[in-house]
Motif scaffolding. Structure first.
Motif, PDB file in Angstrom:
ATOM      1  N   CYS A  24       1.048  -0.952  -0.617  1.00 26.49           N
ATOM      2  CA  CYS A  24       0.083   0.204  -0.062  1.00 26.49           C
ATOM      3  C   CYS A  24       0.949   1.107   0.264  1.00 26.49           C
ATOM      4  CB  CYS A  24      -0.971  -0.110   1.205  1.00 26.49           C
ATOM      5  SG  CYS A  24      -2.374   1.312   1.306  1.00 26.49           S
TER       6      CYS A  24
ATOM      7  N   HIS B 169      -0.233   3.554   3.667  1.00 26.56           N
ATOM      8  CA  HIS B 169       1.028   3.069   4.903  1.00 26.56           C
ATOM      9  C   HIS B 169       1.849   2.428   4.608  1.00 26.56           C
ATOM     10  CE1 HIS B 169      -1.198  -0.874   4.696  1.00 26.56           C
ATOM     11  NE2 HIS B 169      -0.969  -1.362   5.969  1.00 26.56           N
TER      12      HIS B 169
ATOM     13  N   CYS C 141      -7.822  -1.199   0.288  1.00 27.84           N
ATOM     14  CA  CYS C 141      -6.083  -1.286   1.053  1.00 27.84           C
ATOM     15  C   CYS C 141      -6.854  -2.154   2.483  1.00 27.84           C
ATOM     16  CB  CYS C 141      -5.910  -0.680   1.701  1.00 27.84           C
ATOM     17  SG  CYS C 141      -4.383  -0.552   2.761  1.00 27.84           S
TER      18      CYS C 141
ATOM     19  N   CYS D  42      -4.685  -0.400   5.818  1.00 29.23           N
ATOM     20  CA  CYS D  42      -5.091   0.832   6.406  1.00 29.23           C
ATOM     21  C   CYS D  42      -7.017   0.803   5.878  1.00 29.23           C
ATOM     22  CB  CYS D  42      -3.947   1.687   6.006  1.00 29.23           C
ATOM     23  SG  CYS D  42      -4.592   2.707   4.196  1.00 29.23           S
TER      24      CYS D  42
HETATM   25 ZN    ZN Z   1      -2.761   0.851   2.872  1.00 25.35          ZN
END
Ligand code: ZN
Length: 588
Positions: free
Chosen positions: A40, A43, A61, A64
């Motif tokens: 991702c 994050h 995602c 997050c």
């Molecule tokens: Zn993420």
């Protein structure tokens, strides 16, 4: 925001853009089954939980929770404004921007931006050359690096310094006037122009792309007004801009929260002390437009106010504006400084660490709200509860359904000594003896009836969302208008949109309903294909109509009329149901 661009254009834009292509240009994607995976970009992670669906044209995602369409991705990843992301994609897809968007974006302002930049440099140069202004900046403890980062400057103590430099031709003066840097003299004998900002420390205000769009000017030493801003101009709309946001984004792409303070000097000092996520509104209360902008960057916002009366008043205004935006997954907090301090002086006295600790103790919105309400009301007094209701009811009504509203009800309930569901009923239904009317009664009765039935609706919405083409199975979505139940309008509108879109897809629907629907789109699609979805959807809608539609309520009332008799409200309701039935269906 999307209101300025026709939905049909956004539909076409999303369906013509390839989300996989756009994202893979920025994040290395690996094909995994029908989707694409990556670590991702929003994050920190070691194993990939970021997935992109070519079929649904959106990303998500699982780590997050970041998600959205191609437009949302550009906004989140490139920190673009909505209109800029749209323009970028339109160019790529070879589509011409609708006129509304063009006017909004570039109203022939390139030369005005250029002029503002030159003015900013002029002020900067003047600061370097002016010992008094430089001395003031030093006394306020601002170092050279911070000064440069914010482009601080000085407007000379003269009536025509800027004017003489940039306003040689009449055309130039007209543009200076347009961006608010000069004012027109009024008087019988005098004519001409003069500088708006004189003998002030100048703070350039930048837009999301870093272009100077306005200035804030602070008096040096003593004088009134302490702060002066550019007026509203073609470039500058103060209800929309936040001082320091551009600089905050430059400092860190992934800040956890934004801190809203009151003054420019506070922002500058906080950034210098390492709190690079501080921003300020521009001499206005925080608007919903500000907050929408903020929540595109982060999920947490801390409002910081002085502890004096003016601070408390400003806090309450901010709270009222924030209520409609208090949605699940967002954190809104309030922080009050000790009396006599502003962030600038407090940082100087305590240091940044202590300041950040204070932030940790900031009051969540619901707690602050309850504190304020309780302080207003004497609950031991007979009128206490009525007053509480009068105060809290409207605030409660402004909040969207969700965790925040529940939390508020819980907190308030425990303070009042009333069960939370009683309190909610108390707020939402009114005192039946005094304010009863048919619609309120109906809502309450329906409310009881529908306990545990919410999933039928969710199910129908999820089906349309995942299989938009199945919407065709519902011949007349308008029938749903007869159902008086939260959320049915969402289903109805979705059905209509899916039916009328030229190429219905999950992404097209999502872009229109960004916030309300993304959570549902992340859930299990329930069935595998459109045909199965059409069947299920038809069943769900029929069931909804059967359970809550006018027919059902009518049967109930007719039965009651026979067995027990109806009261006045029920009779009125029945007669209006009979009338509406006559209207919507052919007489049988
Ligand atoms: Zn993420």
């Amino acid at each position: 925001m999307t209101g300025r661009i026709p939905d049909s254009f956004l539909d076409e834009l999303v369906s013509r853009s390839d989300i996989v292509e756009i994202i893979s240009a920025r994040v290395p994607l690996k094909k995994a089954g029908r989707e694409y995976k990556a670590c991702c970009p929003f994050h920190n992670e070691k194993s990939p939980s970021f997935s992109v669906s070519a079929e649904k044209q959106f990303y998500h995602c699982f780590g997050c929770g970041a998600h959205g369409t191609v437009i949302g991705f550009l906004m989140q990843y490139e920190k673009m404004e909505f209109l800029d992301a749209v323009a970028d994609l339109a160019q790529r897809a070879g589509l011409e921007l609708p006129r509304e968007a063009q006017a909004e974006r570039e109203p022939g302002t390139a030369d005005l931006h250029e002029l503002m930049l030159r003015a900013a440099r002029f002020f900067e140069q003047n600061l370097a050359d002016n010992a008094r202004a430089k001395g003031y900046v030093e006394r306020r403890g601002i170092d050279a690096k911070t000064c440069a980062k914010f482009g601080l400057g000085y407007a000379p103590d003269a009536w025509e310094a800027l004017l003489k430099r940039f306003g040689i031709q009449e055309d130039d003066r007209r543009r200076l006037l347009q961006v608010g840097l000069i004012l027109e003299r009024s008087g019988e004998k005098t004519s001409g122009y003069y500088d708006r900002f004189r003998d002030r420390l100048m703070f350039p205000i930048r837009d999301s792309r870093g272009r100077v769009i306005g200035f804030g000017g602070r008096v040096i030493d003593q004088g009134e007004p302490k702060y002066m801003n550019s007026p509203e101009t073609p470039l500058f709309h103060k209800g929309r801009e936040l001082y320091g946001l551009y600089e905050a984004r430059q400092a860190r792409a992934d800040f956890k929260r934004l801190l809203i303070v009151e003054g420019y000097m506070d922002v500058v000092r906080l950034h210098q002390a390492g709190i690079t996520y501080a921003v300020a509104t521009l001499g206005t209360a925080t608007t919903q437009e500000h907050l929408n902008k903020i929540f595109r960057q982060t999920h947490e916002v801390v409002f910081c106010f002085d502890g004096d009366r003016a601070g408390l008043k400003a806090a309450w205004r901010a709270l009222e504006n924030a209520l409609p935006l208090a949605q699940d997954g967002r954190e809104l907090k309030f922080m009050f400084l000790p009396e006599g301090h502003d962030p600038d002086t407090l940082i100087a006295a305590e240091g940044p660490e202590a300041f950040e600790n204070r932030m940790k103790d900031a009051l969540p919105l619901s707690e602050y709200l309850v504190q304020q309400l309780i302080a207003e009301v004497d609950l031991d007094h007979v009128d206490g509860r009525a007053k509480l209701k009068a105060l809290a009811g409207p605030l409660f009504a402004r909040m969207p359904e969700g965790i925040y509203r529940e939390m508020l009800a819980d907190r308030l309930a425990s303070r009042v000594g009333m069960p939370a569901n009683k309190l909610k009923e108390f707020f939402t239904t009114g005192d039946a003896r005094r304010t009863a009317n048919t619609s309120e009664l109906r809502v309450r009765q329906r409310g009881r009836m529908s306990v545990g039935r919410g999933n039928l609706l969710t199910q129908a919405i999820t089906l349309v969302l995942h299989h938009p083409a199945a919407a065709g199975a519902i011949a007349d979505p308008d029938l749903l208008s007869s159902i008086d139940k939260t959320g049915v309008s969402v289903l109805k509108e979705l059905l209509e949109q899916a039916a009328t879109a030229s190429s219905p897809s999950t992404a097209v629907l999502l872009e229109r309903w960004r916030e309300r629907l993304t959570t549902l789109a992340m859930q299990d699609p329930l069935v595998a294909d459109t045909a199965a979805a059409a069947k299920e959807l038809k069943m769900a809608v029929e069931k909804l109509l059967e359970e809550y539609g006018p027919g059902r309520r009518m049967d109930e009332l007719l039965k009651k009329a026979e067995e027990l008799g109806l009261n006045y409200e029920e009779k009125a309701e029945l007669s209006s149901l009979l009338k509406s039935k006559g209207r919507s269906r052919a007489p049988s």
